[in-house]
Write an enzyme that holds these catalytic residues in place. Structure first.
Site, PDB file in Angstrom:
ATOM      1  N   TRP A 135       0.870  -1.182   0.000  1.00  0.00           N
ATOM      2  CA  TRP A 135       0.000   0.000   0.000  1.00  0.00           C
ATOM      3  C   TRP A 135       0.901   1.225   0.000  1.00  0.00           C
ATOM      4  O   TRP A 135       1.802   1.345   0.824  1.00  0.00           O
ATOM      5  CB  TRP A 135      -0.885  -0.038   1.249  1.00  0.00           C
ATOM      6  CG  TRP A 135      -1.818   1.117   1.404  1.00  0.00           C
ATOM      7  CD1 TRP A 135      -2.685   1.601   0.469  1.00  0.00           C
ATOM      8  CD2 TRP A 135      -1.976   1.923   2.581  1.00  0.00           C
ATOM      9  NE1 TRP A 135      -3.384   2.662   0.999  1.00  0.00           N
ATOM     10  CE2 TRP A 135      -2.969   2.882   2.288  1.00  0.00           C
ATOM     11  CE3 TRP A 135      -1.387   1.922   3.840  1.00  0.00           C
ATOM     12  CZ2 TRP A 135      -3.383   3.831   3.208  1.00  0.00           C
ATOM     13  CZ3 TRP A 135      -1.800   2.860   4.762  1.00  0.00           C
ATOM     14  CH2 TRP A 135      -2.780   3.801   4.457  1.00  0.00           C
ATOM     15  N   ASP A 217      -0.574  -4.947   9.669  1.00  0.00           N
ATOM     16  CA  ASP A 217      -1.596  -4.026   9.164  1.00  0.00           C
ATOM     17  C   ASP A 217      -2.800  -4.881   8.798  1.00  0.00           C
ATOM     18  O   ASP A 217      -2.758  -5.664   7.852  1.00  0.00           O
ATOM     19  CB  ASP A 217      -1.067  -3.257   7.953  1.00  0.00           C
ATOM     20  CG  ASP A 217      -2.036  -2.171   7.494  1.00  0.00           C
ATOM     21  OD1 ASP A 217      -3.142  -2.069   8.053  1.00  0.00           O
ATOM     22  OD2 ASP A 217      -1.675  -1.419   6.573  1.00  0.00           O
ATOM     23  N   LYS A 253     -13.399  -1.075   5.781  1.00  0.00           N
ATOM     24  CA  LYS A 253     -13.880  -2.063   4.814  1.00  0.00           C
ATOM     25  C   LYS A 253     -14.912  -3.016   5.441  1.00  0.00           C
ATOM     26  O   LYS A 253     -15.984  -3.213   4.893  1.00  0.00           O
ATOM     27  CB  LYS A 253     -12.699  -2.882   4.267  1.00  0.00           C
ATOM     28  CG  LYS A 253     -11.561  -2.046   3.690  1.00  0.00           C
ATOM     29  CD  LYS A 253     -11.983  -1.196   2.531  1.00  0.00           C
ATOM     30  CE  LYS A 253     -10.795  -0.585   1.797  1.00  0.00           C
ATOM     31  NZ  LYS A 253      -9.960   0.304   2.621  1.00  0.00           N
TER      32      LYS A 253
END
Length: 410
Positions: A135, A217, A253
């Site tokens: 990311w 993460d 999400k």
């Protein structure tokens, strides 16, 4: 009047994913498709407010006992406990022995930043590693926190479209003791390619021997597979092995709370002796950054996770989202294979989560954007949620045309 004090400020580069989203919104072509921005979409291509979230919002708004007083600096305890328990599991020895705690943050990005600031200021850590690719914000968050040495470890093997586990281990072998290693807990962004459990064991063996610090993460727990426990396997395994870890958690999400910025940083210690001191330093750190976190989104998450009936409804929602993504993976692969598109496409269904690293090159991506109005990152990463029954054939046919025109993906 004299010239502005801001005259020397240079124009910064556009953030690719947001620039793509704007271009998509301004595009008037009826066949356009947005495969760039990382947000869930329904089969109609629309944003989805989870029904359980909507129900909980109404419940919270109707509760006149709720006020707007400040939350504690480290966040609402009902939320941080629920989030940490979701990550580590109800039966986690770390929780039972009071060796783990959570810090409410401004979504997953805020958790990464708060954790990185702590590691730099309190632990004097200067070196971090992240996967190649990763990311794009990982590098910026850690460098802006004061880290001095950014390194990558190999991850994606383009020729085979799989995890380069040998390259990853070889690169981590070179990391100095104490280096911070960013690891994606599940649904690796951008590749959608995760280590197997056997590979996670090898990674843990190396990191334990080299005394490397795991910073997980976790942006997609439950959203990836539909099973929050399965998606948390790697984190729980490291904790079981006795690692002290940080783990950033996002509820953007899996709860669809993108704009509410609901996050948690889970900290696991191997003893209770230093827990209070660590908490006190996080308190001072956050006090100097944003003082205390917002309440609304965390109330939604904690209400759902702490209520058995609402939690069950949430589980149904994440199964709906993950199930639709899996269905779209199968549809895209099938159509590409029907078209006899050059290359192999089994990696589309072997990957997991929101994103797929298609293997398309930058020239092919440019064709998709310019000629077919299909918006995706130049790396070839696509958001599978942008596909639906109405556009998947069109997207597959466009990919087929781009690959045939430019040549093989490799």
């Amino acid at each position: 009047m004299s010239s502005s004090i801001f005259a020397g400020v240079e124009q910064g580069p556009a953030i690719e994913v947001f620039a793509l989203n704007r271009a998509f919104q301004e595009d008037t072509n009826p066949k356009k498709a947005n495969l760039g921005v990382g947000a869930y979409r329904t089969s109609e291509g629309k944003p989805w407010v989870l029904p359980v979230v909507r129900k909980t919002e109404i419940k919270i708004a109707s509760d006149e006992s709720i006020n707007h007083e400040y939350l504690p600096v480290l966040g609402a305890e009902a939320f941080t406990k629920a989030a940490t328990t979701l990550l580590l599991g109800e039966d986690s020895p770390a929780l039972k022995e009071n060796k783990a705690f959570g810090v409410q943050t401004l979504s997953g990005t805020g958790a990464l930043r708060v954790g990185a600031e702590f590691l730099r200021r309190q632990m004097n850590r200067k070196v971090f590693y992240y996967s190649d690719p990763t990311w794009e914000n990982h590098h910026k968050v850690f460098m802006d926190s004061g880290f001095e040495h950014a390194n990558t470890y190999r991850y994606w093997e383009q020729s085979k479209r799989v995890l380069d586990i040998d390259g990853m281990l070889e690169d981590l072998e070179k990391a100095p003791a104490g280096a911070v290693i960013i690891l994606h807990a599940c649904a690796h962004n951008p590749t959608g390619c995760d280590p197997t459990q056997e590979q996670w064991v090898k990674i843990a063996d190396l990191m334990e021997r080299k005394k490397l610090f795991p910073f997980f993460d976790s942006a997609y727990q439950g959203f990836a597979s539909g099973d929050p426990d399965y998606d948390a396997w790697a984190v729980r395994y490291f904790v079981k092995r006795g690692f002290e870890i940080f783990c950033s958690q996002s509820f953007a999400k899996n709860f669809g709370l993108y704009c509410e910025r609901v996050g948690n940083l889970t900290i696991v210690c191997n003893t209770t002796e230093h827990k209070a001191a660590v908490q006190s330093q996080f308190t001072l750190l956050i006090r100097g950054m944003y003082s205390n976190p917002p309440a609304y989104g965390s109330r939604i998450v904690s209400t759902v996770l702490n209520n058995a009936d609402l939690r069950k409804e949430w589980m149904d929602c994440i199964k709906t989202m993950s199930g639709r993504i899996i269905k779209m993976r199968q549809a895209l692969r099938s159509r590409l294979e029907e078209l006899k598109t050059p290359g192999t496409w089994n990696h589309i269904t072997q990957q997991i989560g929101m994103f797929s690293y298609t293997g398309l090159n930058e020239k092919q991506v440019r064709i998709l954007i310019d000629e077919y109005h299909i918006y995706l990152l130049k790396t070839g990463r696509i958001n599978m949620c942008g596909l639906n029954e109405n556009n998947v054939n069109y997207v597959a046919e466009a990919i087929n045309a781009a690959v045939n025109r430019v040549g093989s993906q490799l």
